[in-house]
Enzyme design. Structure first.
Site, mmCIF file in Angstrom:
data_model
loop_
_atom_site.group_PDB
_atom_site.id
_atom_site.type_symbol
_atom_site.label_atom_id
_atom_site.label_comp_id
_atom_site.label_asym_id
_atom_site.label_seq_id
_atom_site.Cartn_x
_atom_site.Cartn_y
_atom_site.Cartn_z
ATOM 1 N N SER A 153 -2.748 7.735 -4.105
ATOM 2 C CA SER A 153 -3.401 9.019 -3.863
ATOM 3 C C SER A 153 -3.184 9.863 -5.112
ATOM 4 C CB SER A 153 -2.727 9.679 -2.659
ATOM 5 O OG SER A 153 -3.048 11.045 -2.592
ATOM 6 N N TYR A 166 4.172 12.596 2.553
ATOM 7 C CA TYR A 166 3.035 11.748 2.145
ATOM 8 C C TYR A 166 3.054 11.534 0.632
ATOM 9 C CZ TYR A 166 -1.892 10.336 1.510
ATOM 10 O OH TYR A 166 -3.049 9.681 1.164
HETATM 11 P P1 NDP Z 1 -7.622 6.801 8.161
HETATM 12 O O1 NDP Z 1 -6.606 7.669 8.788
HETATM 13 O O2 NDP Z 1 -9.053 7.090 8.380
HETATM 14 O O3 NDP Z 1 -7.307 5.284 8.525
HETATM 15 C C1 NDP Z 1 -5.999 4.821 8.436
HETATM 16 C C2 NDP Z 1 -5.889 3.452 9.045
HETATM 17 O O4 NDP Z 1 -4.505 3.087 9.023
HETATM 18 C C3 NDP Z 1 -6.348 3.403 10.487
HETATM 19 O O5 NDP Z 1 -7.077 2.215 10.683
HETATM 20 C C4 NDP Z 1 -5.039 3.375 11.258
HETATM 21 O O6 NDP Z 1 -5.116 2.639 12.459
HETATM 22 C C5 NDP Z 1 -4.140 2.632 10.296
HETATM 23 N N1 NDP Z 1 -2.746 2.929 10.625
HETATM 24 C C6 NDP Z 1 -2.138 4.132 10.613
HETATM 25 N N2 NDP Z 1 -0.885 4.015 11.069
HETATM 26 C C7 NDP Z 1 -0.700 2.705 11.366
HETATM 27 C C8 NDP Z 1 0.385 1.965 11.909
HETATM 28 N N3 NDP Z 1 1.534 2.550 12.259
HETATM 29 N N4 NDP Z 1 0.236 0.643 12.096
HETATM 30 C C9 NDP Z 1 -0.926 0.037 11.782
HETATM 31 N N5 NDP Z 1 -1.990 0.684 11.293
HETATM 32 C C10 NDP Z 1 -1.883 2.010 11.095
HETATM 33 O O7 NDP Z 1 -7.281 6.848 6.594
HETATM 34 P P2 NDP Z 1 -8.196 6.628 5.306
HETATM 35 O O8 NDP Z 1 -9.163 5.539 5.525
HETATM 36 O O9 NDP Z 1 -8.632 7.933 4.829
HETATM 37 O O10 NDP Z 1 -7.068 6.155 4.267
HETATM 38 C C11 NDP Z 1 -6.887 4.815 3.850
HETATM 39 C C12 NDP Z 1 -5.900 4.827 2.697
HETATM 40 O O11 NDP Z 1 -6.426 5.609 1.610
HETATM 41 C C13 NDP Z 1 -4.551 5.457 3.045
HETATM 42 O O12 NDP Z 1 -3.541 4.748 2.379
HETATM 43 C C14 NDP Z 1 -4.659 6.860 2.474
HETATM 44 O O13 NDP Z 1 -3.397 7.387 2.167
HETATM 45 C C15 NDP Z 1 -5.485 6.595 1.227
HETATM 46 N N6 NDP Z 1 -6.188 7.765 0.700
HETATM 47 C C16 NDP Z 1 -7.244 8.300 1.375
HETATM 48 C C17 NDP Z 1 -7.947 9.368 0.848
HETATM 49 C C18 NDP Z 1 -9.121 9.988 1.537
HETATM 50 O O14 NDP Z 1 -9.684 10.970 1.007
HETATM 51 N N7 NDP Z 1 -9.541 9.496 2.678
HETATM 52 C C19 NDP Z 1 -7.577 9.967 -0.461
HETATM 53 C C20 NDP Z 1 -6.436 9.332 -1.077
HETATM 54 C C21 NDP Z 1 -5.795 8.273 -0.504
HETATM 55 P P3 NDP Z 1 -5.371 3.412 13.862
HETATM 56 O O15 NDP Z 1 -6.712 4.063 13.698
HETATM 57 O O16 NDP Z 1 -5.315 2.337 14.856
HETATM 58 O O17 NDP Z 1 -4.255 4.420 13.959
#
Ligand code: NDP
Length: 245
Positions: A153, A166
């Site tokens: 990030s 985070y």
């Molecule tokens: P979302 O919150 O939309 O999706 C996150 C995913 O991670 C979901 O599928 C969720 O599953 C899963 N997850 C969360 N906790 C757990 C857990 N305990 N065990 C298993 N699975 C888990 O996030 P994004 O798609 O936005 O983010 C994806 C990555 O990109 C992350 O690493 C985030 O930090 C990074 N990022 C995103 C940005 C953005 O603007 N979107 C910017 C910078 C970085 P469930 O739905 O079942 O909880």
């Protein structure tokens, strides 16, 4: 943004595990990898969401995926070892690993950091990635060429006020990427990180509730960098930080 046009069959015959594959960027990456020929292993917490992604992939006629329901918060090293053994038995080796799942946790001033919630963020965003990578490395070394991608990030590259646990976790992710990449130098495994940049997902909406999501890139639009790093065109790239936008 990387100008990269992936060959249609870029990932043909490859097996790739994606964490957090049920939503957001992980969902888009899983579908995109499958579209380019990969058999994807969909790991995530909510089975219903994983099943919905499975259906999209099946209905599109891409290689049949596999589902691994796992809560990264509670999983133990034994859970990861068992999973790696099953993957090894079923597929022989693993060609790709996208560490994508993350918890945002609470944002706020340093003095207000809640320690149990800090520990949850570090467990999901850091420790679980260590355990998963440790368990999968042996079967990744069996692959002719393997790619590990960590998800960072902007706040994992430059600290920012109020981003708390985070941000700490994303600095740890970058550190982990660099340490592992150095260890993998000159081997068949390469390790890099991607900062997706502002992307239209649930996590982004939680972090920036006042923002208009329509102003942001969709997860599908940032996929060229993910494809590039997962496929052979990046075979000599190791230990690098990428920005998907
Ligand atoms: P979302 O919150 O939309 O999706 C996150 C995913 O991670 C979901 O599928 C969720 O599953 C899963 N997850 C969360 N906790 C757990 C857990 N305990 N065990 C298993 N699975 C888990 O996030 P994004 O798609 O936005 O983010 C994806 C990555 O990109 C992350 O690493 C985030 O930090 C990074 N990022 C995103 C940005 C953005 O603007 N979107 C910017 C910078 C970085 P469930 O739905 O079942 O909880």
């Amino acid at each position: 943004m990387l100008e990269y046009q992936a060959a249609k069959d870029l990932l043909q015959g490859k097996t790739i595990l994606v964490t957090g594959a049920g939503a957001g960027i992980g969902r888009a990456a899983a579908i995109e990898f499958a579209k380019h020929g990969a058999t994807v292993i969909l790991l995530g917490k909510t089975v219903k969401k994983l099943e919905a992604v499975y259906d999209v992939i099946e209905q599109a006629g891409y290689p049949t995926p596999a589902i691994v329901p796992l809560d990264l918060k509670g999983a133990t090293e034994q859970n990861y070892r068992d999973m790696a053994e099953t993957i090894g038995e079923q597929f022989g080796h693993l060609d790709g690993l996208l560490h994508n799942a993350s918890l945002l946790g609470a944002l706020g001033p340093f003095e207000h950091i809640d320690i149990p919630s800090l520990e949850d963020v570090l467990k999901v965003n850091v420790t679980s990635q260590v355990m998963l990578t440790k368990a999968l490395l042996p079967i990744m070394r069996q692959a002719p060429s393997a790619s590990i991608i960590f998800t960072s990030s902007s706040v994992g590259r430059q600290g920012r006020a109020y981003w708390g646990p985070y941000a700490f976790s994303k600095f740890a992710t970058e550190g982990m990427m660099q340490v592992l990449a150095h260890e993998c130098d000159g081997t068949s495994v390469r390790v890099n990180s991607i900062n997706p940049g502002a992307t239209r997902t649930e996590m982004r909406a939680k972090a920036y509730p006042a923002e208009n999501p329509l102003d942001l890139k969709t997860a599908e639009e940032i996929m060229p960098t993910y494809l590039y790093l997962m496929g052979q065109d990046s075979s000599d790239i190791n230990g690098q930080q990428f920005n998907a936008q």
